[in-house]
Design an enzyme around this catalytic site. Structure first.
Site, PDB file in Angstrom:
ATOM      1  CB  CYS A   1      -2.754 -10.215  -3.768  1.00  0.00           C
ATOM      2  SG  CYS A   1      -2.751 -10.953  -5.398  1.00  0.00           S
TER       3      CYS A   1
ATOM      4  NE  ARG B   1      -3.489   0.128   2.820  1.00  0.00           N
ATOM      5  CZ  ARG B   1      -4.531   0.143   3.667  1.00  0.00           C
ATOM      6  NH1 ARG B   1      -4.979   1.289   4.151  1.00  0.00           N
ATOM      7  NH2 ARG B   1      -5.114  -0.980   4.009  1.00  0.00           N
TER       8      ARG B   1
ATOM      9  CD  GLU C   1      -3.305  -7.337  -6.783  1.00  0.00           C
ATOM     10  OE1 GLU C   1      -2.929  -8.145  -5.909  1.00  0.00           O
ATOM     11  OE2 GLU C   1      -3.355  -7.609  -7.986  1.00  0.00           O
TER      12      GLU C   1
ATOM     13  N   GLY D   1       2.238   1.766  -3.550  1.00  0.00           N
ATOM     14  CA  GLY D   1       1.210   2.213  -4.472  1.00  0.00           C
ATOM     15  C   GLY D   1       0.790   3.644  -4.226  1.00  0.00           C
TER      16      GLY D   1
END
Length: 525
Positions: A302, A243, A265, A246
């Site tokens: 994931c 996270r 993602e 990203g």
């Protein structure tokens, strides 16, 4: 094929001058040769310049040319043979069967996109013929179709060294759309990346395409990636990772004078709802299936089931007893990198040291580098709702079971969850009414809703959605797996009153029969 440590910029093979990156065998700690010098701003500039120069010509290749190119990449990857599998095993610690399966998936999705390109449905052609006699105003000839966005930056993923990396889903779908690709290889598997990159490079040459259709860069840290996303010639980004990573790329992309989309993602704990009748009738079976899914590949998927929800009672007690019995027999597995292993230990430690969390069971442990010991924890729904840290993803074979007082509290927890890649209902026929109440919530929370399965394992096909609301992905309208992934790298253009000779070939009258299209809003073909 000998590894060289070179960057692949178009058809040029270069040794950069940045700091070297070495792969590490996570099973032994051994540093693997060769070292790969990281690229810098000059290499980013060169790769992006070639991509921009190739963009128009590549966008205008025929559908057949582009399909053959994707199939040629797949054939070149398969032609590498055993050296690819062997190097990938060394760099990841993954077993041979997993690597061979992932190679098959990688080549399969390239061929899937070849078939998608040939079919032409992704063009989404819409035609409104001219109506010069219409009153009170005539209508112009209007024709619409999708075109490629332009050069795309793709970031290789750590957990799928083939299927989500150099020639993985992001690259395959971008090339299918007609976008040149500049890949930043993941530092954990540079040798694997070079082998795949050379296969793509060879396919570009064999298909007589502009050399800038593909480039491969190396570099640790954030400098290279940030420079790539900042470059004005890059028009979109594909990313699979953390996270924090990203979000950093998204911030850079939005700060540009011309912001661009980042299809990232990032984070998902993939809740599984264990409904009462299913638990009562087959709790032991569910427990075994859960532990198998949780521990598969050391949990480095994931879609790993990182969260379970169940109603307290005898059925849950039996489930936990069966899960605790099954987990002790799970062998410790090597994780992909020392960094991933360190983060896993930190996540497990945070749960173990939380006073509101109980350790339910764990797998075997043995002394070797970077091993993942499977863990299952429990907490109550009230404590889960009160502590946001319990929603954090622990990447690896670790899951938290939330004990709810009743189905109403289970639904309350569901409404408080973040966006997810998947949500699963384990149910029997008598659970149908409970499932009906949960489904509207799960539709809002996840990109894929499952019944009576486990979320690990993603089918590469036309109907798959591998995406979801933030933070599962940065754009809930998209998918990174399946044929719909091509839509991320397209945009619609309307052509008004263009003569036939100026129209794109796919919109000319003689080529309309190549695939179906809309004529005055009605499907033709």
């Amino acid at each position: 094929m000998n590894l060289t440590g070179q960057l692949l910029i178009g058809q040029n093979n270069l040794v950069a001058t940045g700091d070297k990156v070495w792969a590490t065998n996570p099973a032994t700690g051994e540093k693997l040769e060769p070292g790969y010098h990281g690229g810098g701003l000059p290499e980013v500039d060169q790769a992006c310049a070639l991509a921009e120069a190739a963009s128009v010509a590549f966008r205008h290749t025929s559908l057949e040319q582009r399909a053959i190119f994707l199939e040629t990449i797949a054939a070149e990857i398969e032609a590498i043979g055993a050296p690819l599998v062997e190097r990938c095993m060394l760099e990841t610690g993954l077993p041979q069967a997993r690597i061979e399966g992932e190679r098959g998936r990688t080549c399969g999705q390239l061929r899937l996109f070849a078939s998608v390109v040939r079919a032409g449905e992704w063009l989404d052609r819409r035609i409104e013929p001219a109506m010069p006699e219409r009153q009170p105003l005539p209508r112009a000839d209007l024709r619409q179709q999708n075109i490629a966005l332009g050069p795309v930056a793709v970031f290789g993923a750590s957990n799928f060294p083939l299927a989500f990396s150099v020639a993985g889903g992001d690259t395959a779908s971008a090339l299918a759309a007609g976008c040149p690709v500049v890949v930043k290889a993941h530092s954990a598997h540079p040798g694997t990346s070079e082998l795949i990159g050379r296969a793509v490079q060879t396919a570009v040459a064999k298909c007589h395409l502009p050399e800038g259709v593909f480039s491969l860069l190396y570099g640790s840290g954030t400098v290279l990636g940030q420079a790539l996303v900042s470059d004005a010639r890059i028009k979109a980004v594909g990313f699979t990772g953390s996270r924090s990573g990203g979000l950093a790329l998204m911030a850079t992309a939005q700060a540009r004078p011309q912001p661009i989309p980042v299809y990232a993602e990032m984070s998902s704990i993939n809740p599984v709802f264990l409904l009462p009748q299913a638990m009562a009738s087959r709790g032991a079976e569910l427990a075994e299936g859960f532990i198998g899914s949780l521990s598969m590949g050391a949990g480095q998927f994931c879609t790993n089931p990182g969260l379970l929800l169940a109603v307290r009672g005898e059925a849950l007690d039996n489930f936990l007893q069966a899960a605790s019995k099954a987990i002790v027999n799970v062998a410790a597995q090597t994780m992909l990198t020392p960094g991933i292993h360190k983060a896993y230990l930190q996540g497990v430690s945070a749960l173990a040291n939380n006073a509101k969390v109980k350790l339910q069971g764990c797998g075997e442990i043995r002394l070797a580098p970077n091993l993942c010991q499977t863990h299952l924890f429990t907490t109550t729904a009230n404590d889960f709702l009160a502590d946001k840290s319990l929603t954090d993803e622990v990447f690896g074979a670790c899951s938290l079971l939330v004990v709810c007082d009743d189905l109403a509290q289970m639904a309350q927890v569901a409404t408080q969850l973040e966006g997810q890649l998947t949500a699963t209902l384990q149910m029997d026929d008598d659970d149908l009414e409970a499932a009906k109440k949960l489904l509207p919530v799960l539709e809002e929370k996840a990109g894929r809703v499952m019944v009576n399965g486990w979320p690990t394992g993603v089918e590469v096909c036309h109907a798959m959605v591998h995406g979801g609301p933030f933070p599962a992905t940065s754009d809930a309208r998209t998918s990174s797996v399946g044929s719909v992934a091509i839509q991320r790298f397209l945009r619609p253009v309307c052509y008004q009153n263009l003569p036939q000779g100026l129209l794109p070939e796919t919109l000319r009258e003689e080529n309309l029969v190549a695939s179906s299209y809309l004529m005055d809003g009605k499907r033709v073909g």
